[in-house]
Enzyme design. Structure first.
Site, PDB file in Angstrom:
ATOM      1  N   ASN A  11      13.134   1.996  27.032  1.00 30.53           N
ATOM      2  CA  ASN A  11      13.742   0.948  27.520  1.00 30.53           C
ATOM      3  C   ASN A  11      13.888  -0.284  26.321  1.00 30.53           C
ATOM      4  OD1 ASN A  11      13.767  -1.959  28.424  1.00 30.53           O
ATOM      5  ND2 ASN A  11      13.334  -1.047  30.733  1.00 30.53           N
ATOM      6  N   HIS A  14      13.649  -5.392  25.743  1.00 34.42           N
ATOM      7  CA  HIS A  14      12.987  -6.560  24.921  1.00 34.42           C
ATOM      8  C   HIS A  14      13.228  -6.730  23.572  1.00 34.42           C
ATOM      9  CE1 HIS A  14      10.672  -7.631  28.428  1.00 34.42           C
ATOM     10  NE2 HIS A  14      10.420  -6.337  28.541  1.00 34.42           N
ATOM     11  N   HIS A  47      17.858  -2.957  31.755  1.00 33.42           N
ATOM     12  CA  HIS A  47      18.061  -3.769  33.146  1.00 33.42           C
ATOM     13  C   HIS A  47      18.922  -4.962  32.878  1.00 33.42           C
ATOM     14  CE1 HIS A  47      15.003  -5.339  36.248  1.00 33.42           C
ATOM     15  NE2 HIS A  47      16.386  -5.334  36.619  1.00 33.42           N
ATOM     16  N   ARG A  49      19.635  -7.689  34.660  1.00 33.90           N
ATOM     17  CA  ARG A  49      18.677  -8.738  35.486  1.00 33.90           C
ATOM     18  C   ARG A  49      19.840  -9.669  36.029  1.00 33.90           C
ATOM     19  NH1 ARG A  49      13.010  -8.250  35.567  1.00 33.90           N
ATOM     20  NH2 ARG A  49      13.104  -9.848  37.144  1.00 33.90           N
ATOM     21  N   ARG A  53      18.651 -12.593  31.757  1.00 38.14           N
ATOM     22  CA  ARG A  53      17.415 -12.849  30.673  1.00 38.14           C
ATOM     23  C   ARG A  53      17.528 -12.082  29.417  1.00 38.14           C
ATOM     24  NH1 ARG A  53      11.879 -12.183  34.063  1.00 38.14           N
ATOM     25  NH2 ARG A  53      13.255 -13.437  35.604  1.00 38.14           N
ATOM     26  N   GLU A  74      19.278   0.045  34.912  1.00 30.81           N
ATOM     27  CA  GLU A  74      18.508  -0.686  35.806  1.00 30.81           C
ATOM     28  C   GLU A  74      18.861  -1.829  36.401  1.00 30.81           C
ATOM     29  OE1 GLU A  74      14.391  -1.762  35.030  1.00 30.81           O
ATOM     30  OE2 GLU A  74      14.011   0.101  33.904  1.00 30.81           O
ATOM     31  N   THR A 105       9.145  -6.533  36.485  1.00 33.02           N
ATOM     32  CA  THR A 105       9.278  -5.964  37.778  1.00 33.02           C
ATOM     33  C   THR A 105       7.915  -5.763  38.592  1.00 33.02           C
ATOM     34  OG1 THR A 105      11.470  -4.841  37.093  1.00 33.02           O
ATOM     35  CG2 THR A 105      10.658  -4.395  39.009  1.00 33.02           C
ATOM     36  N   GLU A 155      11.103   6.703  40.832  1.00 25.91           N
ATOM     37  CA  GLU A 155      10.268   6.568  39.860  1.00 25.91           C
ATOM     38  C   GLU A 155       8.978   5.811  40.189  1.00 25.91           C
ATOM     39  OE1 GLU A 155      12.337   5.111  36.087  1.00 25.91           O
ATOM     40  OE2 GLU A 155      10.543   3.654  35.604  1.00 25.91           O
ATOM     41  N   HIS A 198       6.218   1.780  33.662  1.00 29.32           N
ATOM     42  CA  HIS A 198       5.992   0.344  34.034  1.00 29.32           C
ATOM     43  C   HIS A 198       4.436   0.168  33.242  1.00 29.32           C
ATOM     44  CE1 HIS A 198       5.501  -3.710  34.655  1.00 29.32           C
ATOM     45  NE2 HIS A 198       6.883  -3.751  35.036  1.00 29.32           N
TER      46      HIS A 198
HETATM   47  N1  PXP Z   1      10.659   1.425  34.898  1.00 31.90           N
HETATM   48  C1  PXP Z   1      11.023   0.533  35.197  1.00 31.90           C
HETATM   49  C2  PXP Z   1      11.850   1.018  36.761  1.00 31.90           C
HETATM   50  C3  PXP Z   1      11.119  -0.902  35.007  1.00 31.90           C
HETATM   51  O1  PXP Z   1      11.557  -1.835  35.710  1.00 31.90           O
HETATM   52  C4  PXP Z   1      10.574  -1.045  33.869  1.00 31.90           C
HETATM   53  C5  PXP Z   1      10.310  -2.463  33.314  1.00 31.90           C
HETATM   54  O2  PXP Z   1      11.579  -2.788  32.989  1.00 31.90           O
HETATM   55  C6  PXP Z   1      10.151  -0.009  32.974  1.00 31.90           C
HETATM   56  C7  PXP Z   1      10.057   1.265  33.554  1.00 31.90           C
HETATM   57  C8  PXP Z   1       9.513  -0.241  31.809  1.00 31.90           C
HETATM   58  O3  PXP Z   1       8.140  -0.985  31.812  1.00 31.90           O
HETATM   59  P1  PXP Z   1       7.479  -1.650  30.346  1.00 31.90           P
HETATM   60  O4  PXP Z   1       8.411  -2.311  29.464  1.00 31.90           O
HETATM   61  O5  PXP Z   1       6.349  -2.059  30.799  1.00 31.90           O
HETATM   62  O6  PXP Z   1       7.398  -0.344  29.600  1.00 31.90           O
END
Ligand code: PXP
Length: 252
Positions: A11, A14, A47, A49, A53, A74, A105, A155, A198
């Site tokens: 992901n 960030h 994602h 959003r 952001r 996402e 999330t 998930e 997550h």
């Molecule tokens: N899976 C989903 C569905 C999420 O919403 C997120 C956070 O955006 C993640 C995985 C990844 O989480 P993290 O950034 O904490 O590794």
């Protein structure tokens, strides 16, 4: 059961968070995605959003056009996101709950209360050729509800477990991990493909990789943070090694 191959979805939200802290174009999420794939990511997750952001509409379009591995979009289950997802045509969409005020999330999708709304929503994405997953709490109730919505993938939200590990609440961590273990087994029995994500770091990723039902982990914040210290490629290589070590501990 024999373990399935285990994919790593990276992901890159960030990277966009960091870019947006200054405005401008750097660091570029597409460059991060390409590097992640080179380092061993099996797919890229982003994602979009509601408040934009981090990832923007333009990022999503560039990612779709620019990467050679599956894109996992996402999104909240809103009419606007449905239109964008159908126009983008990613490999997969993961439906998540979204509140403007949350930092990330928090909690899984309300698959019980949202059933009647989600059935046609998932159906439209599926008919658009997009594989849908539902981001849910690791509970049998949520699995039953997700199965009745007819998305092929769930998930499991690992946030509560990872938070308990991080804060040293070991009793709670074991309880939360047991919920993930049970939900993975129950969901697979119901014929769902099981993903998890997550808050995962090397240690929690290693541990959850030992669950043979899990086919994919989606990991972001920790990897981007580690990239500050060791570089993104090295962080992804270490994550892949942790996942492989966890998976190797599963009885054949
Ligand atoms: N899976 C989903 C569905 C999420 O919403 C997120 C956070 O955006 C993640 C995985 C990844 O989480 P993290 O950034 O904490 O590794």
């Amino acid at each position: 059961m024999s373990a399935k191959p285990l994919r790593l979805g990276v992901n890159i939200d960030h990277v966009a968070t960091l870019r947006n802290a200054r405005g401008g174009a750097r660091p570029d999420p597409l460059r991060a995605a390409l590097l992640a794939i080179e380092a061993g990511a099996d797919g890229i997750t982003a994602h979009l959003r509601e408040d934009r952001r981090h990832i923007t509409d333009a990022d999503m379009a560039r990612l779709k056009a620019g990467i050679s591995k599956p894109l996992n979009f996402e999104m909240a289950a809103t009419a606007q996101m449905l239109d964008i997802a159908l126009a983008t045509a990613p490999h997969a969409a993961c439906l998540v709950p979204e509140k403007r005020t949350e930092r990330t999330t928090e909690g899984g999708l309300d698959v019980i209360g949202g059933h009647d709304y989600l059935v046609p929503f998932v159906d439209q994405l599926t008919r658009g050729g997009i594989r849908v997953s539902l981001f849910i709490e690791p509970s049998t109730e949520a699995i039953d509800a997700a199965a009745s919505i007819r998305a092929p993938v769930v998930e499991l939200h690992t946030g509560a477990w990872c938070h308990a590990v991080e804060t040293g609440d070991l009793a709670r961590a074991e309880r939360e991990f047991a919920r993930v273990v049970a939900a993975a087994a129950y969901g697979a029995e119901k014929g769902l493909e099981i993903h998890a994500g997550h808050g995962l770091d090397y240690d929690t990723a290693r541990r959850v990789s030992a669950l043979p039902q899990i086919a994919e982990l989606n990991i972001g914040h920790f990897l981007i943070g580690e990239a500050v210290f060791v570089g993104l490629s090295e962080a992804i290589r270490q994550m892949r090694a942790a996942m492989d070590a966890g998976r190797a501990s599963v009885a054949p």
